[in-house]
Design a protein around this motif. Sequence first.
Motif, PDB file in Angstrom:
ATOM      1  N   ASP A   1      12.100  -4.346 -25.742  1.00 11.63           N
ATOM      2  CA  ASP A   1      11.312  -4.322 -24.500  1.00 11.63           C
ATOM      3  C   ASP A   1      11.989  -3.472 -23.428  1.00 11.63           C
ATOM      4  OD1 ASP A   1       9.324  -6.043 -25.467  1.00 11.63           O
ATOM      5  OD2 ASP A   1      10.416  -7.834 -24.839  1.00 11.63           O
TER       6      ASP A   1
ATOM      7  N   ILE B   1      13.537  -8.489 -27.370  1.00 10.10           N
ATOM      8  CA  ILE B   1      13.739  -8.274 -25.931  1.00 10.10           C
ATOM      9  C   ILE B   1      14.504  -6.978 -25.686  1.00 10.10           C
ATOM     10  CG2 ILE B   1      14.806  -9.218 -23.840  1.00 10.10           C
ATOM     11  CD1 ILE B   1      14.344 -12.030 -25.069  1.00 10.10           C
TER      12      ILE B   1
ATOM     13  N   VAL C   1      11.555  -9.331 -17.720  1.00  9.85           N
ATOM     14  CA  VAL C   1      11.277 -10.283 -18.792  1.00  9.85           C
ATOM     15  C   VAL C   1      11.569 -11.686 -18.273  1.00  9.85           C
ATOM     16  CG1 VAL C   1      12.122 -11.196 -20.985  1.00  9.85           C
ATOM     17  CG2 VAL C   1      11.556  -8.787 -20.788  1.00  9.85           C
TER      18      VAL C   1
ATOM     19  N   TYR D   1       8.024 -14.694 -21.929  1.00  8.93           N
ATOM     20  CA  TYR D   1       8.266 -15.400 -23.184  1.00  8.93           C
ATOM     21  C   TYR D   1       8.223 -16.921 -22.964  1.00  8.93           C
ATOM     22  CZ  TYR D   1       9.925 -11.219 -25.710  1.00  8.93           C
ATOM     23  OH  TYR D   1      10.025  -9.993 -26.335  1.00  8.93           O
TER      24      TYR D   1
END
Length: 409
Positions: free
Chosen positions: A93, A90, A5, A35
């Motif tokens: 995720d 997150i 991420v 992001y």
Amino acid sequence: MSKAVFLNFPTHGCLNPLLATATELVSRGENVIYYCTEEFREKIDQTGAEFRPYKGLINDFKIENDDLYKAAKLSVEMTLDKLEYNLDDIRKDNPDYIIHDSLCTWGKYTASILSIPAVNLMHSFPITKSSVSATYKMLPFLFKIGIYKLMNKLLRNSSKKRLKKRYNIELSLGDILINKEDLNIIYTSKQMEMNLYNSEKSYYFVGPSLFFKNDETKFPFERLKDKKVIYISLGTLHNNNLPFYKICLEAFGNRAYFVVLSVGKNTKIEQLGNVPGNFLIRESAPQQILLDYVDLFITHAGMNSVNEAICKGVPMLLLPHQFEQEMIAKKVFELGMGEVLSIKTITSKKIFKKAHEIISRPNYKMKAQLYQSIFKKDEEESHLKAVDQILEYVRICKNSRQVNNSHRF
């Protein structure tokens, strides 16, 4: 295949150097979720990563007059905002590791909360305790930070208290300015490294990263042919400076030089008054392409702009706004590729005299061309070196965790 991420501070300067690394991770089979704010969706889509827009109330970074205190205060507020609105997503995720830039404090603490490795990708010089204390210009900033800490103790529901209560985060000045991890990748050539970093084993200089190149076919490059060209730009965060632009008009108007002036979206060009015929003024310019035509680049000394100029062999007149830019400008000066002036005391006579000196003396161009070949080679490999370091670091962390888990049983 692992899942990464990316968490990015929402500015062009923070984002652009990371894009080639994200692309390379995708090409090596990593599952990358990125992001950032909607403004940068198109750029991020080019990397092949899955774009996710930040949720939250604070999605703009607007600091005027280069006020580091206001920037630090906003960083605290943004960290709370981004954790409150994005941490649960997150966590769902389920990433194996976090990658963040050097201003993205919520990236550092997202990884800490989730107990996964994190890598800091740095678009500028690392800020260390020694570099901060090395300049007296930091004293007013440090004084304001002291007042800010006191106010946070007095306020019942301050952002810092909410961070502490909800996430057990004691956000420090070091987190805001340094954001250091066990692996910190710096996007410039090792030629730019300063002595104060020699003892820092976690910093890895990979070279410039110039993935995002402006594709501008409408720019009138034909007007630059057979001319001595000066390009002036204060970047994307420091460009709301009408008095400085008027000084440039006075300094170079109707002279032997052709001047391309980039003033940003917040400056109304009509406020500049009568524009001399040897000026071309735009809100923005295709900088990487434009530098092929330029004899001198007058810049705020941001790392991305400096990297681009060196990769094109263009000497610079540097007008740093902040202390890390002062460090960059000092290094460029030491390497013989440019001169430095204070933007706070700039006059039309000073800027013309120094610009004319740099263009007239061939040693500046020769030095810029000398380092050009080094920086261009580094730029071709920077994303490869960065990804090699990231994947090796994540592998070591994963193996260490497995060993620790086995010892528990």
